[in-house]
Design a protein around this motif. Structure first.
Motif, PDB file in Angstrom:
ATOM      1  N   SER A  17       0.811  -1.212   0.000  1.00 36.26           N
ATOM      2  CA  SER A  17       0.000   0.000   0.000  1.00 36.26           C
ATOM      3  C   SER A  17       0.840   1.256   0.000  1.00 36.26           C
ATOM      4  O   SER A  17       0.333   2.352  -0.238  1.00 36.26           O
ATOM      5  N   ASN A  18       2.151   1.133   0.277  1.00 42.13           N
ATOM      6  CA  ASN A  18       3.026   2.297   0.273  1.00 42.13           C
ATOM      7  C   ASN A  18       3.668   2.533  -1.086  1.00 42.13           C
ATOM      8  O   ASN A  18       4.469   3.445  -1.234  1.00 42.13           O
ATOM      9  N   ARG A  19       3.341   1.700  -2.059  1.00 38.67           N
ATOM     10  CA  ARG A  19       3.973   1.819  -3.368  1.00 38.67           C
ATOM     11  C   ARG A  19       2.939   2.195  -4.407  1.00 38.67           C
ATOM     12  O   ARG A  19       1.893   1.562  -4.524  1.00 38.67           O
ATOM     13  N   ILE A  20       3.221   3.220  -5.159  1.00 35.87           N
ATOM     14  CA  ILE A  20       2.326   3.710  -6.195  1.00 35.87           C
ATOM     15  C   ILE A  20       2.935   3.415  -7.553  1.00 35.87           C
ATOM     16  O   ILE A  20       4.150   3.430  -7.710  1.00 35.87           O
ATOM     17  N   GLU A  21       2.088   3.094  -8.500  1.00 34.86           N
ATOM     18  CA  GLU A  21       2.551   2.908  -9.868  1.00 34.86           C
ATOM     19  C   GLU A  21       1.939   4.010 -10.719  1.00 34.86           C
ATOM     20  O   GLU A  21       0.713   4.112 -10.834  1.00 34.86           O
ATOM     21  N   VAL A  22       2.772   4.870 -11.266  1.00 31.62           N
ATOM     22  CA  VAL A  22       2.325   5.918 -12.187  1.00 31.62           C
ATOM     23  C   VAL A  22       2.566   5.405 -13.600  1.00 31.62           C
ATOM     24  O   VAL A  22       3.650   4.917 -13.910  1.00 31.62           O
ATOM     25  N   PHE A  23       1.551   5.492 -14.442  1.00 32.42           N
ATOM     26  CA  PHE A  23       1.677   4.934 -15.785  1.00 32.42           C
ATOM     27  C   PHE A  23       0.957   5.822 -16.790  1.00 32.42           C
ATOM     28  O   PHE A  23       0.038   6.583 -16.447  1.00 32.42           O
ATOM     29  N   ASP A  24       1.389   5.725 -18.028  1.00 31.37           N
ATOM     30  CA  ASP A  24       0.791   6.485 -19.118  1.00 31.37           C
ATOM     31  C   ASP A  24      -0.374   5.721 -19.733  1.00 31.37           C
ATOM     32  O   ASP A  24      -0.301   4.497 -19.917  1.00 31.37           O
ATOM     33  N   THR A  25      -1.434   6.438 -20.036  1.00 27.88           N
ATOM     34  CA  THR A  25      -2.516   5.867 -20.845  1.00 27.88           C
ATOM     35  C   THR A  25      -2.413   6.360 -22.285  1.00 27.88           C
ATOM     36  O   THR A  25      -3.082   5.832 -23.167  1.00 27.88           O
ATOM     37  N   ALA A  26      -1.586   7.355 -22.505  1.00 27.82           N
ATOM     38  CA  ALA A  26      -1.248   7.849 -23.846  1.00 27.82           C
ATOM     39  C   ALA A  26      -0.068   8.783 -23.688  1.00 27.82           C
ATOM     40  O   ALA A  26       0.064   9.463 -22.657  1.00 27.82           O
ATOM     41  N   SER A  27       0.820   8.815 -24.680  1.00 23.87           N
ATOM     42  CA  SER A  27       1.936   9.758 -24.635  1.00 23.87           C
ATOM     43  C   SER A  27       2.545   9.893 -26.019  1.00 23.87           C
ATOM     44  O   SER A  27       2.618   8.923 -26.781  1.00 23.87           O
ATOM     45  N   ASP A  28       2.953  11.118 -26.346  1.00 26.04           N
ATOM     46  CA  ASP A  28       3.563  11.448 -27.637  1.00 26.04           C
ATOM     47  C   ASP A  28       4.785  12.323 -27.400  1.00 26.04           C
ATOM     48  O   ASP A  28       5.008  12.828 -26.294  1.00 26.04           O
ATOM     49  N   LEU A  29       5.547  12.538 -28.483  1.00 24.25           N
ATOM     50  CA  LEU A  29       6.717  13.395 -28.431  1.00 24.25           C
ATOM     51  C   LEU A  29       6.585  14.535 -29.429  1.00 24.25           C
ATOM     52  O   LEU A  29       5.909  14.416 -30.450  1.00 24.25           O
ATOM     53  N   GLN A  30       7.254  15.637 -29.127  1.00 25.23           N
ATOM     54  CA  GLN A  30       7.346  16.759 -30.038  1.00 25.23           C
ATOM     55  C   GLN A  30       8.586  17.575 -29.701  1.00 25.23           C
ATOM     56  O   GLN A  30       9.143  17.446 -28.616  1.00 25.23           O
ATOM     57  N   VAL A  31       9.005  18.393 -30.629  1.00 25.35           N
ATOM     58  CA  VAL A  31      10.158  19.271 -30.430  1.00 25.35           C
ATOM     59  C   VAL A  31       9.687  20.706 -30.619  1.00 25.35           C
ATOM     60  O   VAL A  31       8.967  21.013 -31.580  1.00 25.35           O
ATOM     61  N   TYR A  32      10.083  21.571 -29.701  1.00 27.26           N
ATOM     62  CA  TYR A  32       9.692  22.980 -29.759  1.00 27.26           C
ATOM     63  C   TYR A  32      10.835  23.809 -30.330  1.00 27.26           C
ATOM     64  O   TYR A  32      11.974  23.725 -29.868  1.00 27.26           O
ATOM     65  N   ASP A  33      10.530  24.607 -31.351  1.00 27.28           N
ATOM     66  CA  ASP A  33      11.469  25.546 -31.948  1.00 27.28           C
ATOM     67  C   ASP A  33      11.335  26.867 -31.192  1.00 27.28           C
ATOM     68  O   ASP A  33      10.342  27.590 -31.347  1.00 27.28           O
ATOM     69  N   VAL A  34      12.341  27.173 -30.353  1.00 29.22           N
ATOM     70  CA  VAL A  34      12.274  28.355 -29.497  1.00 29.22           C
ATOM     71  C   VAL A  34      12.237  29.633 -30.329  1.00 29.22           C
ATOM     72  O   VAL A  34      11.529  30.593 -29.998  1.00 29.22           O
ATOM     73  N   GLU A  35      12.995  29.663 -31.429  1.00 26.16           N
ATOM     74  CA  GLU A  35      13.091  30.876 -32.233  1.00 26.16           C
ATOM     75  C   GLU A  35      11.814  31.170 -33.006  1.00 26.16           C
ATOM     76  O   GLU A  35      11.431  32.331 -33.180  1.00 26.16           O
ATOM     77  N   LYS A  36      11.141  30.133 -33.489  1.00 24.02           N
ATOM     78  CA  LYS A  36       9.933  30.329 -34.298  1.00 24.02           C
ATOM     79  C   LYS A  36       8.642  30.106 -33.516  1.00 24.02           C
ATOM     80  O   LYS A  36       7.555  30.261 -34.085  1.00 24.02           O
ATOM     81  N   ASN A  37       8.745  29.746 -32.238  1.00 30.74           N
ATOM     82  CA  ASN A  37       7.567  29.445 -31.417  1.00 30.74           C
ATOM     83  C   ASN A  37       6.666  28.433 -32.122  1.00 30.74           C
ATOM     84  O   ASN A  37       5.470  28.643 -32.298  1.00 30.74           O
ATOM     85  N   GLU A  38       7.272  27.314 -32.511  1.00 29.18           N
ATOM     86  CA  GLU A  38       6.534  26.259 -33.204  1.00 29.18           C
ATOM     87  C   GLU A  38       6.867  24.888 -32.614  1.00 29.18           C
ATOM     88  O   GLU A  38       8.030  24.608 -32.326  1.00 29.18           O
ATOM     89  N   LEU A  39       5.833  24.064 -32.475  1.00 30.44           N
ATOM     90  CA  LEU A  39       6.048  22.661 -32.171  1.00 30.44           C
ATOM     91  C   LEU A  39       6.251  21.901 -33.471  1.00 30.44           C
ATOM     92  O   LEU A  39       5.493  22.079 -34.430  1.00 30.44           O
ATOM     93  N   LEU A  40       7.279  21.069 -33.503  1.00 26.86           N
ATOM     94  CA  LEU A  40       7.573  20.246 -34.664  1.00 26.86           C
ATOM     95  C   LEU A  40       7.076  18.832 -34.376  1.00 26.86           C
ATOM     96  O   LEU A  40       7.472  18.217 -33.383  1.00 26.86           O
ATOM     97  N   LEU A  41       6.198  18.330 -35.229  1.00 32.84           N
ATOM     98  CA  LEU A  41       5.543  17.049 -34.994  1.00 32.84           C
ATOM     99  C   LEU A  41       5.939  16.041 -36.061  1.00 32.84           C
ATOM    100  O   LEU A  41       6.280  16.408 -37.187  1.00 32.84           O
ATOM    101  N   SER A  42       5.881  14.772 -35.691  1.00 32.06           N
ATOM    102  CA  SER A  42       6.112  13.681 -36.626  1.00 32.06           C
ATOM    103  C   SER A  42       5.098  12.579 -36.351  1.00 32.06           C
ATOM    104  O   SER A  42       4.883  12.218 -35.182  1.00 32.06           O
TER     105      SER A  42
END
Length: 495
Positions: free
Chosen positions: A252-277
Motif C-alpha cells: 500500500s506504500n507503493r504507487i505505480e504511475v503509468f501512461d494511458t497515452a503519450s507522444d513526443l514533439q520538439v519545440y522551436d524556441v526561435e519560431k515558437n513552433e512545435l515540430l511534430l512527426s
C-alpha cells in the motif's frame, strides 16, 4: 573565526546548519581496531572532485560520545576535526588540501570515543580526481508522497560549499513546480513547468527575460513535460503524457504511475513552433523521455506498446530505448525509428536515458516494467557505450535499493543520481566518476554539515537533480508575478 563566519552565513541564507559542539579532547589511551570505521555517509574509498564541499560525517553507531578525524597526504600535510556528533572540516583548509592532492589519494584516520574510551580505526583512502565537478546542483525538494503535496520548491546548491537558496517555492503561488531543465547545465537556457490553477511553462532563452507559455495545443495530447534542450539552444524536446496512478495491492506504500497515452514533439524556441512527426504520435505506442544526442542529430526516447483499452496489466508495459534522426537545420525528423536497447525481450524496461555530452556514453535506468522507476526497488543504472554498443550495469553507482533519475556534468566525467539506498524512502543525490573508458567509481552522497541531523530534520526528497555550471540568477519574486498573472503565450504548431 572562519567556522563562525560560515555558520553565520548559513543562518542568513536560511540553510539547515547547526552549531557543531567540539569535544576538544586529546585522543589518548586508544584501542586500535583492525577494521575500518563505519561512518555516515559511507565515504570509504570514494573518488571525489577537487572542488567538492568538505566530506563531513558521523559515526554510523549513534552511541559514540565524540568523533575525531585526521586527513593526511603523502607530503606531510594534514587536516583535523573533532566534534560530539560530526566532524566539520574548515572549508578553506579543505579546498587547499584537495588542490594540492588532485590525482592522488588522501588517508583518513577516524577515532571515536565510547563509554569505554577511545577507539582508533584502520585508515581509509579518498581519491581526489583532477576532474572538477560543475558549480552546483538544482533540484526540487518535496515530501516523498504520491497523492498529495504541500510546500515544495526548486533550489540550487553550491557544490563547493553548503550554500543553498530557493529559486521559487509554491508558497508564492497556488500549484506545483516541476520539470526544471537547463541546456547542458547552462541556466541561460531554462525550462520550468508549473502545474495547478496557474499552470504554465516558464522559458528563458539566451539569458533573456522569463516568459510564461501555454504549451497545450489542439494538435497535441496536453501540456509539454519532461524537457530536454538541444545543444544549439534552439530546440527543446518534450513529451505529452496522459497519466494515471494505482496502488499495488501487495504494497500500500507503493504507487505505480503509468501512461494511458503519450507522444513526443520538439519545440522551436526561435519560431515558437512545435515540430511534430507521425512516427512520434502513434496511438499504439507510448513515447516518453525524449533527449537529444550530444551532436544534436538524433533524438533518443523510450517507447512501449500501448495497453489495450481497459487493461491494467501494468507489469506488461516495458519500454525500449529508441532513436530517430533529427536535422537541426530544417527541424525535420527521420523516416524510421531504430531500437537501440531491446529491454522488452529481457522482460525489463528503460527510463530516463541521458547521453553524455562528449558523445561516448548513454546512461539509463533499467527496472522490471513501466517508467515510474522511483518506486521500483530493483531499478538500477546501466551504461551504454555508443561507439561499441556494449551495455553493462553501473556497479559502482548501484545499490540494493532504487537508483532512478540521473544526469551528467558538463565535462561528462561526473554523474549525479537519485538513490533511496539510505533508508528506502527518501531520495537523495549521489555522485560517481565515469572515466573515458566507462569505469565507474563508488557513489558518494551529497556532503552536508552534520549529515545525520540534516537528513533527519529535513523530511524531504531531492527530486530531479540537475547540474548547473553557474548560479541561475533566477528571480523568484518576478517569476511568481508572471505565474500569478493569467496571461500566457501560446505554443504554435508548424503547418
Amino acid at each position: 573565526m572562519k567556522k563562525i563566519l560560515n555558520i553565520m552565513r548559513c543562518w542568513v541564507l536560511g540553510v539547515g546548519c547547526w552549531m557543531l559542539a567540539s569535544c576538544t579532547e586529546t585522543v589518548s589511551d586508544t584501542k586500535q581496531e583492525a577494521q575500518q570505521p563505519q561512518i555516515y555517509p559511507d565515504y570509504l574509498g570514494v573518488t571525489i572532485p577537487l572542488n567538492i564541499a568538505p566530506l563531513c560525517f558521523n559515526m554510523a553507531d549513534e552511541t559514540a560520545l565524540c568523533i575525531d578525524a585526521v586527513i593526511t597526504d603523502r607530503h606531510g600535510n594534514s587536516l583535523h576535526s573533532q566534534g560530539e556528533e560530526s566532524v566539520d572540516f574548515d572549508i578553506d583548509d579543505w579546498h587547499a588540501l584537495l588542490a594540492q592532492n588532485q590525482g592522488d589519494s588522501l588517508s583518513v584516520t577516524v577515532s571515536a570515543k565510547y563509554d569505554d574510551g577511545w577507539h582508533t580505526y584502520s585508515p581509509f583512502s579518498v581519491y581526489v580526481s583532477p576532474d572538477s565537478i560543475d558549480y552546483g546542483l538544482c533540484y526540487r525538494l518535496i515530501a516523498p508522497g504520491y497523492e498529495v503535496w504541500s510546500k515544495m520548491g526548486i533550489y540550487e546548491r553550491d557544490l563547493s560549499s553548503f550554500d543553498e537558496r530557493a529559486l521559487i517555492e509554491n508558497t508564492q503561488f497556488e500549484g506545483c513546480v516541476n520539470c526544471h531543465s537547463f541546456n547542458r547545465g547552462n541556466p541561460a537556457d531554462m525550462s520550468l513547468h508549473i502545474r495547478g490553477p496557474h499552470g504554465a511553462t516558464l522559458l528563458r532563452h539566451n539569458d533573456g527575460p522569463v516568459a510564461a507559455y501555454n504549451t497545450k495545443t489542439d494538435q497535441t495530447l496536453g501540456f509539454c513535460v519532461y524537457p530536454y534542450w538541444h545543444p544549439s539552444g534552439r530546440y527543446i524536446a518534450y513529451s505529452t503524457n496522459a497519466t494515471s496512478q494505482l496502488f499495488h495491492s501487495a504494497d500500500s506504500n507503493r504507487i505505480e504511475v503509468f501512461d494511458t497515452a503519450s507522444d513526443l514533439q520538439v519545440y522551436d524556441v526561435e519560431k515558437n513552433e512545435l515540430l511534430l512527426s507521425p512516427l512520434l504520435k502513434q496511438d499504439s505506442i507510448y513515447e516518453t523521455f525524449p533527449v537529444f544526442s550530444a551532436d544534436g542529430r538524433s533524438l533518443y526516447f523510450c517507447a512501449a506498446r500501448a495497453l489495450p483499452e481497459g487493461s491494467y496489466q501494468l507489469d506488461s508495459i516495458r519500454y525500449n530505448l529508441c532513436r530517430i534522426d533529427f536535422d537541426p537545420a530544417s527541424g525535420q525528423f527521420g523516416n524510421r525509428i531504430d531500437t537501440i536497447v531491446d529491454a522488452q525481450s529481457q522482460h525489463k524496461s528503460v527510463s530516463f536515458p541521458r547521453p553524455s555530452y562528449d558523445g561516448h556514453f548513454l546512461c539509463y535506468t533499467l527496472s522490471d516494467y513501466g517508467q515510474f522507476s522511483i518506486w521500483h526497488h530493483e531499478a538500477d543504472l546501466w551504461l551504454l557505450d555508443l561507439s561499441t554498443g556494449e551495455n553493462r550495469p553501473m556497479a559502482g553507482a548501484n545499490s540494493g535499493d532504487t537508483e532512478s533519475f540521473h544526469n551528467w556534468s558538463a565535462n561528462s566525467r561526473w554523474l549525479v543520481l537519485s538513490s533511496r539506498r539510505d533508508d528506502g524512502l527518501f531520495t537523495r543525490p549521489y555522485f560517481c566518476h565515469v572515466d573515458a573508458k566507462g569505469n565507474v567509481t563508488k557513489a558518494f552522497m551529497l556532503p552536508q554539515r552534520n549529515p545525520r541531523r540534516f537528513y533527519r530534520d529535513r523530511f524531504l526528497s531531492f527530486n530531479v537533480p540537475e547540474f548547473i555550471i553557474c548560479p541561475t540568477n533566477f528571480d523568484g519574486r518576478k517569476a511568481s508575478r508572471i505565474i500569478n498573472d493569467p496571461s500566457r503565450k501560446d505554443f504554435g504548431v508548424r503547418k
